[in-house]
Design a protein around this motif. Structure first.
Motif, PDB file in Angstrom:
ATOM      1  N   GLY A  50       0.694  -1.259  -0.085  1.00  0.00           N
ATOM      2  CA  GLY A  50      -0.050  -0.103  -0.090  1.00  0.00           C
ATOM      3  C   GLY A  50       0.910   1.284   0.035  1.00  0.00           C
ATOM      4  N   THR A  51       2.080   1.031  -0.220  1.00  0.00           N
ATOM      5  CA  THR A  51       3.221   2.423  -0.186  1.00  0.00           C
ATOM      6  C   THR A  51       4.013   2.212  -1.277  1.00  0.00           C
ATOM      7  N   PRO A  52       3.545   2.376  -2.480  1.00  0.00           N
ATOM      8  CA  PRO A  52       4.565   2.421  -3.548  1.00  0.00           C
ATOM      9  C   PRO A  52       5.898   3.242  -3.443  1.00  0.00           C
ATOM     10  N   GLY A  53       6.838   2.681  -3.892  1.00  0.00           N
ATOM     11  CA  GLY A  53       7.962   3.475  -3.994  1.00  0.00           C
ATOM     12  C   GLY A  53       8.753   3.393  -2.415  1.00  0.00           C
ATOM     13  N   VAL A  54       8.154   2.782  -1.275  1.00  0.00           N
ATOM     14  CA  VAL A  54       8.761   2.409  -0.120  1.00  0.00           C
ATOM     15  C   VAL A  54      10.070   1.657  -0.430  1.00  0.00           C
ATOM     16  N   ALA A  55      11.074   1.801   0.411  1.00  0.00           N
ATOM     17  CA  ALA A  55      12.574   0.828   0.461  1.00  0.00           C
ATOM     18  C   ALA A  55      11.774  -0.585   0.867  1.00  0.00           C
ATOM     19  N   ALA A  56      12.544  -1.360  -0.004  1.00  0.00           N
ATOM     20  CA  ALA A  56      12.440  -2.878   0.055  1.00  0.00           C
ATOM     21  C   ALA A  56      12.131  -3.366   1.666  1.00  0.00           C
ATOM     22  N   ASP A  57      13.062  -3.021   2.520  1.00  0.00           N
ATOM     23  CA  ASP A  57      13.073  -3.462   3.715  1.00  0.00           C
ATOM     24  C   ASP A  57      11.628  -2.929   4.524  1.00  0.00           C
ATOM     25  N   ASP A  58      11.283  -1.925   4.282  1.00  0.00           N
ATOM     26  CA  ASP A  58      10.090  -1.299   4.822  1.00  0.00           C
ATOM     27  C   ASP A  58       8.956  -1.984   4.571  1.00  0.00           C
ATOM     28  N   ALA A  59       8.835  -2.277   3.166  1.00  0.00           N
ATOM     29  CA  ALA A  59       7.844  -2.808   2.511  1.00  0.00           C
ATOM     30  C   ALA A  59       7.653  -4.257   3.336  1.00  0.00           C
ATOM     31  N   ALA A  60       8.801  -4.941   3.318  1.00  0.00           N
ATOM     32  CA  ALA A  60       8.666  -6.262   3.850  1.00  0.00           C
ATOM     33  C   ALA A  60       7.999  -6.291   5.322  1.00  0.00           C
ATOM     34  N   ARG A  61       8.549  -5.191   6.018  1.00  0.00           N
ATOM     35  CA  ARG A  61       7.983  -5.165   7.371  1.00  0.00           C
ATOM     36  C   ARG A  61       6.518  -4.977   7.527  1.00  0.00           C
ATOM     37  N   ARG A  62       6.010  -3.996   6.370  1.00  0.00           N
ATOM     38  CA  ARG A  62       4.450  -3.834   6.428  1.00  0.00           C
ATOM     39  C   ARG A  62       3.505  -5.183   5.906  1.00  0.00           C
ATOM     40  N   LEU A  63       4.503  -6.004   5.012  1.00  0.00           N
ATOM     41  CA  LEU A  63       3.776  -7.096   4.475  1.00  0.00           C
ATOM     42  C   LEU A  63       3.661  -8.268   5.646  1.00  0.00           C
ATOM     43  N   LEU A  64       4.579  -7.957   6.440  1.00  0.00           N
ATOM     44  CA  LEU A  64       4.617  -8.999   7.717  1.00  0.00           C
ATOM     45  C   LEU A  64       3.803  -8.620   8.576  1.00  0.00           C
ATOM     46  N   ARG A  65       3.582  -7.362   8.856  1.00  0.00           N
ATOM     47  CA  ARG A  65       2.236  -6.895   9.813  1.00  0.00           C
ATOM     48  C   ARG A  65       0.768  -7.133   9.222  1.00  0.00           C
TER      49      ARG A  65
END
Length: 84
Positions: free
Chosen positions: A47-62
């Protein structure tokens, strides 16, 4: 369950609209054991295009995914870097 969220083509055509992405987040991701997006798809799916890969991974885990394998594709130096 392993899910490779193919969200669009290399030419830029999106395959999933906003409603489909919301459904994916709410109903499917909590059931997924391994999600394998590329870096661009990871941002789109979380839900956050352009976010850093590590941040995206943390959001997906949540969102309930058990493991996220972000595929990097070919890097600038010709190496492929994937992150689990």
């Amino acid at each position: 369950m392993v899910l490779d969220p193919v969200c669009g083509s290399t030419s830029g055509t999106r395959f999933l609209d906003d409603d489909a992405l919301e459904c994916l987040r709410e109903r499917l991701l909590p059931r997924v054991h391994v999600l394998t997006p590329n870096e661009e798809e990871a941002g789109l799916v979380c839900g956050t295009p352009g976010v850093a890969a590590d941040d995206a991974a943390r959001r997906l885990l949540r969102l309930g995914v058990k493991h996220v394998l972000i595929t990097g594709g070919a890097g600038r130096d010709g190496r492929c870097v994937d992150r689990l």
